[in-house]
Design an enzyme around this catalytic site. Structure first.
Site, PDB file in Angstrom:
ATOM      1  N   PRO A  27       0.885  -1.208  -0.048  1.00 29.05           N
ATOM      2  CG  PRO A  27       0.011  -1.039   1.989  1.00 29.05           C
ATOM      3  CD  PRO A  27       0.806  -1.777   1.202  1.00 29.05           C
ATOM      4  CG  LEU A  28       3.388   2.062  -2.197  1.00 30.45           C
ATOM      5  CD1 LEU A  28       3.897   2.152  -3.744  1.00 30.45           C
ATOM      6  CD2 LEU A  28       4.512   2.700  -1.177  1.00 30.45           C
ATOM      7  CB  ALA A  60      -3.907   4.132   3.782  1.00 27.94           C
ATOM      8  CD  GLN A 102      -3.078  -0.188   4.281  1.00 30.21           C
ATOM      9  OE1 GLN A 102      -2.789   1.004   3.692  1.00 30.21           O
ATOM     10  NE2 GLN A 102      -2.319  -0.910   4.851  1.00 30.21           N
ATOM     11  CG  HIS A 179      -3.284   0.840   7.643  1.00 30.35           C
ATOM     12  ND1 HIS A 179      -2.118   0.246   8.214  1.00 30.35           N
ATOM     13  CD2 HIS A 179      -2.711   1.869   6.836  1.00 30.35           C
ATOM     14  CE1 HIS A 179      -0.901   1.067   7.981  1.00 30.35           C
ATOM     15  NE2 HIS A 179      -1.338   1.987   7.252  1.00 30.35           N
ATOM     16  CE1 TYR A 184      -1.526   7.039  10.305  1.00 25.90           C
ATOM     17  CE2 TYR A 184      -0.572   5.184   9.436  1.00 25.90           C
ATOM     18  CZ  TYR A 184      -0.783   6.495   9.481  1.00 25.90           C
ATOM     19  OH  TYR A 184       0.188   7.286   8.634  1.00 25.90           O
TER      20      TYR A 184
HETATM   21  C1  FMN Z   1       5.235   7.063  -0.503  1.00 28.39           C
HETATM   22  C2  FMN Z   1       4.889   5.893   0.524  1.00 28.39           C
HETATM   23  C3  FMN Z   1       3.491   5.840   0.937  1.00 28.39           C
HETATM   24  C4  FMN Z   1       3.050   4.797   1.866  1.00 28.39           C
HETATM   25  N1  FMN Z   1       1.812   4.647   2.089  1.00 28.39           N
HETATM   26  C5  FMN Z   1       1.497   3.596   2.855  1.00 28.39           C
HETATM   27  C6  FMN Z   1      -0.048   3.455   3.098  1.00 28.39           C
HETATM   28  O1  FMN Z   1      -0.702   4.091   2.613  1.00 28.39           O
HETATM   29  N2  FMN Z   1      -0.281   2.199   3.934  1.00 28.39           N
HETATM   30  C7  FMN Z   1       0.738   1.280   4.442  1.00 28.39           C
HETATM   31  O2  FMN Z   1       0.248   0.515   5.322  1.00 28.39           O
HETATM   32  N3  FMN Z   1       1.994   1.544   4.273  1.00 28.39           N
HETATM   33  C8  FMN Z   1       2.448   2.805   3.411  1.00 28.39           C
HETATM   34  N4  FMN Z   1       3.645   3.083   3.143  1.00 28.39           N
HETATM   35  C9  FMN Z   1       4.721   2.006   3.894  1.00 28.39           C
HETATM   36  C10 FMN Z   1       4.899   0.783   2.529  1.00 28.39           C
HETATM   37  O3  FMN Z   1       3.898   0.303   2.272  1.00 28.39           O
HETATM   38  C11 FMN Z   1       6.065  -0.152   2.953  1.00 28.39           C
HETATM   39  O4  FMN Z   1       5.844  -0.506   4.097  1.00 28.39           O
HETATM   40  C12 FMN Z   1       7.547   0.571   2.955  1.00 28.39           C
HETATM   41  O5  FMN Z   1       7.669   1.536   1.780  1.00 28.39           O
HETATM   42  C13 FMN Z   1       8.570  -0.495   2.936  1.00 28.39           C
HETATM   43  O6  FMN Z   1       8.472  -1.076   2.059  1.00 28.39           O
HETATM   44  P1  FMN Z   1       9.654  -1.059   0.587  1.00 28.39           P
HETATM   45  O7  FMN Z   1      11.033  -1.040   1.297  1.00 28.39           O
HETATM   46  O8  FMN Z   1       9.419  -2.180  -0.319  1.00 28.39           O
HETATM   47  O9  FMN Z   1       9.425   0.248   0.226  1.00 28.39           O
HETATM   48  C14 FMN Z   1       4.150   3.915   2.543  1.00 28.39           C
HETATM   49  C15 FMN Z   1       5.336   4.077   1.997  1.00 28.39           C
HETATM   50  C16 FMN Z   1       5.664   5.094   0.992  1.00 28.39           C
HETATM   51  C17 FMN Z   1       7.395   5.300   0.714  1.00 28.39           C
END
Ligand code: FMN
Length: 375
Positions: A27-28, A60, A102, A179, A184
């Site tokens: 999720p991003l 999210a 999410q 989530h 949160y």
């Molecule tokens: C730009 C950005 C937005 C994110 N948004 C969420 C989100 O909406 N929900 C969530 O659970 N984690 C979110 N995360 C965390 C990522 O899902 C993930 O846990 C984190 O980037 C580590 O994984 P990676 O090393 O593969 O990037 C976000 C991370 C980034 C960088």
């Protein structure tokens, strides 16, 4: 060196879904929702570009106005928001992909300017986040002091998640992820660095897990447990979180989620140079206790992901930043192709730049060749 028979590119049965590979899109949050926290064709294109993931977990999305804490983030509590999400789910599914929503309520990680009537945000306890600022329409602000929910208000928040699940189903999602990570509202009930309650939702581990488990029961009733996953981040201190005994707390949570047959557990625990089974890690315990699928996340690469799958330490691996910058991530990983570099300055900015313009493999090579010619 991994080989062409990599487990990462082998299929996996996730409940009723057949995943073509084990490369999950994490999720991003991208802060590109339009007026009313509604998604549009722009967002549909972004997700469609990433449809080759084993499956996608959406950014999210708020289950209620009370759950909002960030600018330009999507919700799923109005009809217009459901219609916006439908553009996304249809685009992904048309392209042969699968997508879970999410579901999110930020709890205390908000500011009065986001709250209906500028009321205090709600949480398990009236404990304010002291680290950092919340970015609001009024500029960066200190976090607001939350109000502890009364015991008889808690079922109302559980109902917000249930309604969110119902709307996610109406929007065409293949399933939902709760989530419960990253500080949160669900995490604010789970961990005792925040939860100071003395009622049935506080104190013992069983009591602190109750809010999450009531939500799981409610959303299982909507989607069926084989389309419900839960995200946890047992050791993350993001949003000022802590717990006095995370191993015991999250082992109990894993047992209870296992008993409720949720289809997957998604654990954020960065490897940060540790061995997969290092004694300080919580993930191995959760692997032992949880009978459904385990998704691991946090800084994984082709090599470490493959290693985790081969060791039986996980069933699936999710990628966040690598997927953000590489719409064709599974193909690139399987071909050992170079990855696009992420542009951090556009992670949360507005508009298409840094969002839908990361090139695919062939396009990247053409662009690089063109740049060389004009140099
Ligand atoms: C730009 C950005 C937005 C994110 N948004 C969420 C989100 O909406 N929900 C969530 O659970 N984690 C979110 N995360 C965390 C990522 O899902 C993930 O846990 C984190 O980037 C580590 O994984 P990676 O090393 O593969 O990037 C976000 C991370 C980034 C960088």
């Amino acid at each position: 060196m991994t080989t062409a028979s990599d487990l990462l590119f082998s299929p996996f049965a996730l409940g009723p879904l057949s995943l073509p590979n084990r490369v999950v899109m994490a999720p991003l949050t991208r802060c590109r929702a339009a007026e009313g926290n509604v998604l549009t064709e722009l967002n549909a294109l972004y997700y469609e570009q990433r449809a080759s993931a084993g499956f996608i977990i959406s950014e999210a999305t708020q289950v209620s106005p009370q759950g909002v804490g960030y600018l330009r983030t999507p919700g799923i509590h109005t009809d217009a928001q459901v219609e916006g999400w439908r553009l996304v789910t249809e685009a992904v599914q048309r392209a042969g992909g699968r997508i879970f929503a999410q579901l999110w309520h930020v709890g205390r990680s908000s500011h009065v300017s986001f709250q209906p009537g500028r009321q205090a945000p709600v949480s398990s306890s009236a404990v304010r986040i002291r680290t950092g600022h919340r970015y609001t329409a009024e500029g960066p602000q200190p976090y607001s002091t939350p109000r502890a929910l009364d015991t008889d208000e808690v079922p109302g928040v559980v109902a917000q998640f249930e309604e969110g699940a119902r709307r996610a189903k109406a929007a065409g999602f293949d399933g939902i992820e709760l989530h419960a990570a990253n500080g949160y509202i669900i995490d604010q009930f789970l961990r005792d660095g925040v939860n100071q309650r003395t009622d049935r939702y506080g104190g013992s581990i069983q009591n602190r897990a109750r809010f999450l488990l009531e939500i799981v029961d409610a959303v299982n009733g909507v989607f069926g447990a084989d389309r419900v996953g839960v995200r946890l981040s047992p050791l993350s201190d993001f949003n000022d979180m802590s717990d006095s005994n995370p191993k015991e707390l999250f082992s109990h949570v894993a047992d209870e989620l296992s008993a409720r047959k949720v289809v997957y557990l998604h654990v954020v625990e960065p490897l940060s140079g540790q061995a997969l089974d290092a004694p300080e890690r919580v993930t191995p315990l959760l692997r032992e206790r949880f009978r459904g699928a385990l998704i691991v996340n946090g800084g994984y690469t082709l090599e470490t992901a493959e290693q985790a799958l081969r060791a039986g330490a996980a069933d699936l691996v999710s990628f966040g930043v690598p997927f953000l910058a590489n719409p064709d991530l599974p193909e690139r990983l399987s071909r050992r192709a170079p990855l696009n570099a992420p542009d951090v300055s556009t992670f949360y900015s507005e508009g298409p730049r840094g969002y839908i313009d990361y090139p695919r493999l062939g396009e990247a090579q053409v662009a690089a060749a063109a740049a060389q010619l004009s140099a």
